[in-house]
Design a protein around this motif. Structure first.
Motif, PDB file in Angstrom:
ATOM      1  N   ALA A   1       4.290  71.748  53.525  1.00 42.43           N
ATOM      2  CA  ALA A   1       5.154  70.660  54.356  1.00 42.43           C
ATOM      3  C   ALA A   1       4.314  69.763  54.726  1.00 42.43           C
ATOM      4  O   ALA A   1       3.153  69.699  55.273  1.00 42.43           O
ATOM      5  CB  ALA A   1       5.636  71.442  55.585  1.00 42.43           C
ATOM      6  N   ARG A   2       4.850  68.331  54.609  1.00 37.92           N
ATOM      7  CA  ARG A   2       3.963  67.051  54.698  1.00 37.92           C
ATOM      8  C   ARG A   2       4.807  66.460  55.861  1.00 37.92           C
ATOM      9  O   ARG A   2       5.970  66.359  55.953  1.00 37.92           O
ATOM     10  CB  ARG A   2       3.989  66.241  53.517  1.00 37.92           C
ATOM     11  N   ILE A   3       3.660  65.765  56.658  1.00 40.14           N
ATOM     12  CA  ILE A   3       4.414  65.091  57.815  1.00 40.14           C
ATOM     13  C   ILE A   3       3.872  63.665  57.685  1.00 40.14           C
ATOM     14  O   ILE A   3       2.720  63.515  57.395  1.00 40.14           O
ATOM     15  CB  ILE A   3       3.956  65.635  59.271  1.00 40.14           C
ATOM     16  N   ALA A   4       4.790  62.728  58.081  1.00 40.49           N
ATOM     17  CA  ALA A   4       4.258  61.265  58.181  1.00 40.49           C
ATOM     18  C   ALA A   4       3.301  60.874  59.147  1.00 40.49           C
ATOM     19  O   ALA A   4       3.356  61.431  60.137  1.00 40.49           O
ATOM     20  CB  ALA A   4       5.438  60.238  58.306  1.00 40.49           C
ATOM     21  N   ILE A   5       2.539  60.184  58.671  1.00 42.42           N
ATOM     22  CA  ILE A   5       1.298  59.719  59.678  1.00 42.42           C
ATOM     23  C   ILE A   5       1.793  59.040  61.050  1.00 42.42           C
ATOM     24  O   ILE A   5       1.278  59.398  62.037  1.00 42.42           O
ATOM     25  CB  ILE A   5       0.146  58.632  58.938  1.00 42.42           C
TER      26      ILE A   5
ATOM     27  N   ILE B   1       2.606  61.456  64.276  1.00 38.98           N
ATOM     28  CA  ILE B   1       1.644  62.344  64.661  1.00 38.98           C
ATOM     29  C   ILE B   1       0.724  61.531  65.731  1.00 38.98           C
ATOM     30  O   ILE B   1      -0.300  62.164  65.988  1.00 38.98           O
ATOM     31  CB  ILE B   1       0.718  63.117  63.528  1.00 38.98           C
ATOM     32  N   GLY B   2       1.274  60.625  66.283  1.00 36.15           N
ATOM     33  CA  GLY B   2       0.535  59.741  67.233  1.00 36.15           C
ATOM     34  C   GLY B   2      -0.702  59.240  67.009  1.00 36.15           C
ATOM     35  O   GLY B   2      -1.024  58.838  65.888  1.00 36.15           O
ATOM     36  N   GLU B   3      -1.718  59.450  67.835  1.00 36.68           N
ATOM     37  CA  GLU B   3      -3.128  59.003  67.776  1.00 36.68           C
ATOM     38  C   GLU B   3      -3.677  59.777  66.727  1.00 36.68           C
ATOM     39  O   GLU B   3      -4.831  59.130  66.050  1.00 36.68           O
ATOM     40  CB  GLU B   3      -3.750  59.157  69.102  1.00 36.68           C
TER      41      GLU B   3
END
Ligand SMILES: Cc1cc2nc3c(=O)[nH]c(=O)nc-3n(C[C@H](O)[C@H](O)[C@H](O)COP(=O)(O)OP(=O)(O)OC[C@H]3O[C@@H](n4cnc5c(N)ncnc54)[C@H](O)[C@@H]3O)c2cc1C
Length: 280
Positions: free
Chosen positions: A138-142, A145-147
């Motif tokens: 699973a990939r998450i957009a930068i 994910i906040g700081e």
């Protein structure tokens, strides 16, 4: 009134009397858990002895019980022995959260678990492994994910595995994100936490595992129980006396006896190799 530790085998059988097993403060330990752990070990080994099976011995990398028995069967303690976590060198492997993973194969082997418990734990292990794979894919957009995202300047997205490995990021940070992926993640927090711990500490755990593998190599260099040290040329008298007294069952155990030097182990190792070749 106690039995000196050098008169006890790691199976908790006394060296002088076959079939007599000791557990608890008679072995020079103090404490409820210390006594209970030994009681379990001595009980299992008494049954194995009756059934003429090989004894059950836990090593220092498998359980605190293994650390305790190894400590007082290789050292002459003058004070009642208490088990502290600081006595273990493989603390990263001996975690509370992985106790079942470490000891499950033995619990199964010695029929300490019912069918339902076996099935439910095997399902838990399979689900944990499946979840690790999902975190990897699973990939998450930068941007989501906040700081933490600022640490990845050249990337648009990272895997949840990479995200979990970041300092300060825990499964609690990941939970709110799980709904947006095409993979369906487990709804068991236990499974997700187990997977997250495996991912987060994988590097450290692998490093410790390499040390454990080296340690196991020495433990697997076994010494026959009736081995005589008297005629080993080049071995110091003090080492001969200590080896004869403690009768270590492996080169690893021999090396941990108080006052034994790497030089003594080198001499013993060469002699042992020759002895095994002669016996063959
Ligand atoms: C006052 C006190 C406070 C303690 N507090 C703590 C604590 O807070 N936490 C902790 O971890 N540990 C504590 N300990 C230590 C702990 O209680 C012991 O180390 C542990 O209980 C030892 O267990 P054991 O099974 O080896 O021996 P025991 O519990 O002493 O069991 C031996 C048993 O053998 C029986 N027995 C003796 N002779 C015979 C015979 N000839 N025939 C048949 N049976 C016999 C005895 O009656 C006894 O029941 C404390 C100890 C004391 C004395």
């Amino acid at each position: 009134d106690y039995c000196p530790a050098y008169q006890i085998k790691p199976s908790l059988e006394t060296k002088r009397y076959n079939g007599l097993f000791f557990a608890g403060q008679i072995n020079g330990t103090s404490g409820y858990e210390e006594a209970a752990g030994q009681g379990l070990l001595a009980g299992i080994n008494a049954v194995l002895c009756i059934e003429k099976e090989k004894p059950f011995i836990l090593d220092r990398s498998e359980a605190y019980l293994g650390v305790m028995v190894d400590d007082w069967t290789t050292r002459s303690t003058t004070e009642p022995y208490r088990l502290c976590t600081s006595r273990a060198e493989y603390r990263l492997a001996l975690r509370e959260d992985n106790a079942r993973d470490r000891l499950y194969p033995y619990a199964k082997k010695y029929a300490l678990l019912g069918n339902q418990e076996i099935q439910s734990f095997e399902t838990l292990q399979d689900s944990t492994n499946a979840e690790i794979q999902k975190f990897r894919k699973a990939r998450i957009a930068i941007s989501k994910i906040g700081e933490t995202g600022k640490r990845f300047k050249r990337k648009d997205s990272i895997s949840l595995e990479e995200y979990l490995k970041q300092p300060g990021v825990t499964i609690q940070d990941v939970l709110p994100l799980l709904g947006q992926f095409e993979q369906t993640f487990s709804d068991s927090i236990e499974v997700l936490e187990r997977a997250a711990i495996d991912i987060k500490y994988a590097g450290y755990i692998a490093k410790q595992q390499r040390e454990i593998n080296k340690f196991k190599k020495m433990e697997n260099e076994t010494i026959p129980e009736d081995f005589s040290y008297r005629n080993i040329k080049g071995l110091k008298n003090e080492a001969k006396e200590k080896f004869s007294r403690f009768q270590p069952l492996s080169l690893g155990q021999a090396g941990r006896i108080e006052g034994i030097t790497p030089g003594d182990i080198a001499v013993l190792s060469v002699f042992l190799k020759r002895h095994k070749e002669t016996v063959k």
